[in-house]
Design a protein around this motif. Structure first.
Motif, PDB file in Angstrom:
ATOM      1  N   TYR A  14      -4.072 -20.457  12.772  1.00  0.00           N
ATOM      2  CA  TYR A  14      -4.754 -19.512  13.656  1.00  0.00           C
ATOM      3  C   TYR A  14      -4.492 -19.917  15.096  1.00  0.00           C
ATOM      4  O   TYR A  14      -4.404 -21.104  15.429  1.00  0.00           O
ATOM      5  N   MET A  15      -4.410 -18.928  15.994  1.00  0.00           N
ATOM      6  CA  MET A  15      -4.122 -19.197  17.395  1.00  0.00           C
ATOM      7  C   MET A  15      -5.283 -18.834  18.320  1.00  0.00           C
ATOM      8  O   MET A  15      -5.182 -18.986  19.534  1.00  0.00           O
ATOM      9  N   HIS A  16      -6.403 -18.353  17.778  1.00  0.00           N
ATOM     10  CA  HIS A  16      -7.520 -17.964  18.631  1.00  0.00           C
ATOM     11  C   HIS A  16      -8.428 -19.157  18.926  1.00  0.00           C
ATOM     12  O   HIS A  16      -8.320 -20.203  18.298  1.00  0.00           O
ATOM     13  N   ASP A  17      -9.337 -18.988  19.883  1.00  0.00           N
ATOM     14  CA  ASP A  17     -10.232 -20.070  20.312  1.00  0.00           C
ATOM     15  C   ASP A  17     -11.676 -19.707  19.972  1.00  0.00           C
ATOM     16  O   ASP A  17     -12.315 -18.920  20.675  1.00  0.00           O
ATOM     17  N   GLU A  18     -12.194 -20.288  18.904  1.00  0.00           N
ATOM     18  CA  GLU A  18     -13.573 -20.012  18.505  1.00  0.00           C
ATOM     19  C   GLU A  18     -14.574 -20.627  19.469  1.00  0.00           C
ATOM     20  O   GLU A  18     -15.689 -20.116  19.630  1.00  0.00           O
ATOM     21  N   MET A  19     -14.203 -21.724  20.117  1.00  0.00           N
ATOM     22  CA  MET A  19     -15.105 -22.396  21.054  1.00  0.00           C
ATOM     23  C   MET A  19     -15.487 -21.463  22.200  1.00  0.00           C
ATOM     24  O   MET A  19     -16.655 -21.361  22.590  1.00  0.00           O
ATOM     25  N   LEU A  43     -17.784 -18.731  21.029  1.00  0.00           N
ATOM     26  CA  LEU A  43     -19.123 -19.254  20.728  1.00  0.00           C
ATOM     27  C   LEU A  43     -19.986 -19.265  21.983  1.00  0.00           C
ATOM     28  O   LEU A  43     -21.168 -18.930  21.942  1.00  0.00           O
ATOM     29  N   ASP A  44     -19.402 -19.647  23.099  1.00  0.00           N
ATOM     30  CA  ASP A  44     -20.132 -19.677  24.368  1.00  0.00           C
ATOM     31  C   ASP A  44     -20.394 -18.282  24.912  1.00  0.00           C
ATOM     32  O   ASP A  44     -21.399 -18.050  25.583  1.00  0.00           O
ATOM     33  N   ALA A  45     -19.487 -17.349  24.618  1.00  0.00           N
ATOM     34  CA  ALA A  45     -19.583 -16.020  25.217  1.00  0.00           C
ATOM     35  C   ALA A  45     -20.393 -15.034  24.379  1.00  0.00           C
ATOM     36  O   ALA A  45     -21.208 -14.275  24.918  1.00  0.00           O
ATOM     37  N   ASP A  46     -20.190 -15.027  23.074  1.00  0.00           N
ATOM     38  CA  ASP A  46     -20.822 -13.998  22.241  1.00  0.00           C
ATOM     39  C   ASP A  46     -20.855 -14.466  20.784  1.00  0.00           C
ATOM     40  O   ASP A  46     -19.879 -14.297  20.051  1.00  0.00           O
ATOM     41  N   THR A  47     -21.985 -15.019  20.356  1.00  0.00           N
ATOM     42  CA  THR A  47     -22.097 -15.547  18.996  1.00  0.00           C
ATOM     43  C   THR A  47     -21.942 -14.454  17.949  1.00  0.00           C
ATOM     44  O   THR A  47     -21.323 -14.667  16.902  1.00  0.00           O
ATOM     45  N   ILE A  63     -19.253 -14.387  14.802  1.00  0.00           N
ATOM     46  CA  ILE A  63     -19.591 -14.225  13.384  1.00  0.00           C
ATOM     47  C   ILE A  63     -18.793 -13.079  12.766  1.00  0.00           C
ATOM     48  O   ILE A  63     -18.254 -13.199  11.663  1.00  0.00           O
ATOM     49  N   ALA A  64     -18.699 -11.988  13.504  1.00  0.00           N
ATOM     50  CA  ALA A  64     -17.955 -10.822  13.000  1.00  0.00           C
ATOM     51  C   ALA A  64     -16.474 -11.143  12.847  1.00  0.00           C
ATOM     52  O   ALA A  64     -15.837 -10.755  11.857  1.00  0.00           O
ATOM     53  N   MET A  65     -15.915 -11.852  13.822  1.00  0.00           N
ATOM     54  CA  MET A  65     -14.495 -12.190  13.770  1.00  0.00           C
ATOM     55  C   MET A  65     -14.184 -13.121  12.601  1.00  0.00           C
ATOM     56  O   MET A  65     -13.205 -12.920  11.877  1.00  0.00           O
ATOM     57  N   VAL A  66     -15.029 -14.147  12.422  1.00  0.00           N
ATOM     58  CA  VAL A  66     -14.806 -15.089  11.327  1.00  0.00           C
ATOM     59  C   VAL A  66     -14.873 -14.365   9.984  1.00  0.00           C
ATOM     60  O   VAL A  66     -14.045 -14.595   9.097  1.00  0.00           O
ATOM     61  N   GLY A  67     -15.837 -13.480   9.830  1.00  0.00           N
ATOM     62  CA  GLY A  67     -15.949 -12.719   8.592  1.00  0.00           C
ATOM     63  C   GLY A  67     -14.725 -11.860   8.339  1.00  0.00           C
ATOM     64  O   GLY A  67     -14.210 -11.808   7.215  1.00  0.00           O
ATOM     65  N   LYS A  68     -14.248 -11.203   9.385  1.00  0.00           N
ATOM     66  CA  LYS A  68     -13.077 -10.328   9.252  1.00  0.00           C
ATOM     67  C   LYS A  68     -11.826 -11.120   8.893  1.00  0.00           C
ATOM     68  O   LYS A  68     -11.064 -10.746   7.988  1.00  0.00           O
ATOM     69  N   PRO A  74     -12.044 -23.992  14.094  1.00  0.00           N
ATOM     70  CA  PRO A  74     -12.532 -24.825  12.987  1.00  0.00           C
ATOM     71  C   PRO A  74     -13.252 -24.065  11.884  1.00  0.00           C
ATOM     72  O   PRO A  74     -13.180 -24.451  10.722  1.00  0.00           O
ATOM     73  N   ILE A  75     -13.948 -22.989  12.228  1.00  0.00           N
ATOM     74  CA  ILE A  75     -14.697 -22.252  11.199  1.00  0.00           C
ATOM     75  C   ILE A  75     -13.732 -21.548  10.250  1.00  0.00           C
ATOM     76  O   ILE A  75     -13.841 -21.665   9.025  1.00  0.00           O
ATOM     77  N   CYS A  76     -12.783 -20.814  10.811  1.00  0.00           N
ATOM     78  CA  CYS A  76     -11.802 -20.121   9.969  1.00  0.00           C
ATOM     79  C   CYS A  76     -10.945 -21.129   9.194  1.00  0.00           C
ATOM     80  O   CYS A  76     -10.610 -20.904   8.027  1.00  0.00           O
TER      81      CYS A  76
END
Length: 220
Positions: free
Chosen positions: A60-65, A68-72, A76-81, A124-126
């Motif tokens: 994965y190339m996205h930044d979950e960190m 997380l700071d901007a819009d929890t 959550i929606a992105m990780v689920g998708k 890390p979540i994905c």
């Protein structure tokens, strides 16, 4: 070494580009898909497969960190998708492998230990979700002559990121006596070597790249 057909699935990034280049340099047939490829499109490439089949999911190339700071809620929606998409893609890929009588299934993700020191992709979540799936898939599909493994990749370098690693070198000494980033092409070549092997002597394993402390996400 016989030529293999390799399906490469993932977001655009240095490691994906290097992996495709490495595979083609060894004469393998590459079928490339984006990270959001639909199962129906994977199934449709069945007639394009020649010889033994390999499937590689690049990191994965996205930044979950940052999210997380901007819009929890958005995180959550992105990780689920993304997790749902991966599971659907994995099912389709494994059906292709079963149809070929076996093969190799690889999932590569970045070690997120460096997120506090380097501006590198950190998901890390994905990655943990995919790691859990790899554990389960390895148990089920090894008996079908399909080797299912994971690669945990410490940050890789290319000319555009050299200054970033030099800036962070002092902090990174906590991970190694003298930390040196892995060359993206060399990491890709290593996986290409595994791909070229007729039958791997392992399944359900994590192959780590890098030096120093490795945060192995497949460790129970």
């Amino acid at each position: 070494m016989s030529v293999k057909t390799v399906i490469v699935i993932g977001e655009t990034g240095t490691l994906k580009a290097c992996q495709i280049a490495s595979l083609k340099a060894q004469g393998h047939k590459v079928i490339e898909f984006d990270a959001d490829v639909k199962a129906v499109d994977l199934n449709a490439c069945r007639d394009l497969i020649e010889g033994e089949l390999r499937v590689i999911f690049t990191p994965y190339m996205h930044d979950e960190m940052a999210l997380l700071d901007a819009d929890t809620s958005a995180l959550i929606a992105m990780v689920g998708k993304k997790t749902k998409a991966f599971l659907t893609q994995a099912q389709a890929a494994l059906q292709l492998l079963m149809g070929r009588g076996g093969g190799q299934f690889w999932v590569a993700d970045f070690d997120d230990s460096f997120a506090y020191h380097l501006e590198t992709p950190c998901a890390p979540i994905c990655a943990q979700a995919r790691a859990g799936a790899v554990r389960s898939l390895a148990k089920e599909y090894s008996r079908m002559k399909i080797s299912v493994n994971s690669m945990l990749v410490q940050p890789v370098s290319d000319p555009s990121t050299a200054s970033m690693f030099r800036k962070a070198s002092a902090e990174l000494k906590s991970y190694a006596m003298r930390y040196k980033p892995n060359d993206a092409g060399a990491v890709a070549d290593m996986l290409t070597d595994f791909v070229g092997t007729g039958k791997l002597q392992f399944s359900g394993n994590i192959i780590g790249t890098g030096t120093g402390i490795v945060q192995g996400h497949l460790t129970s």
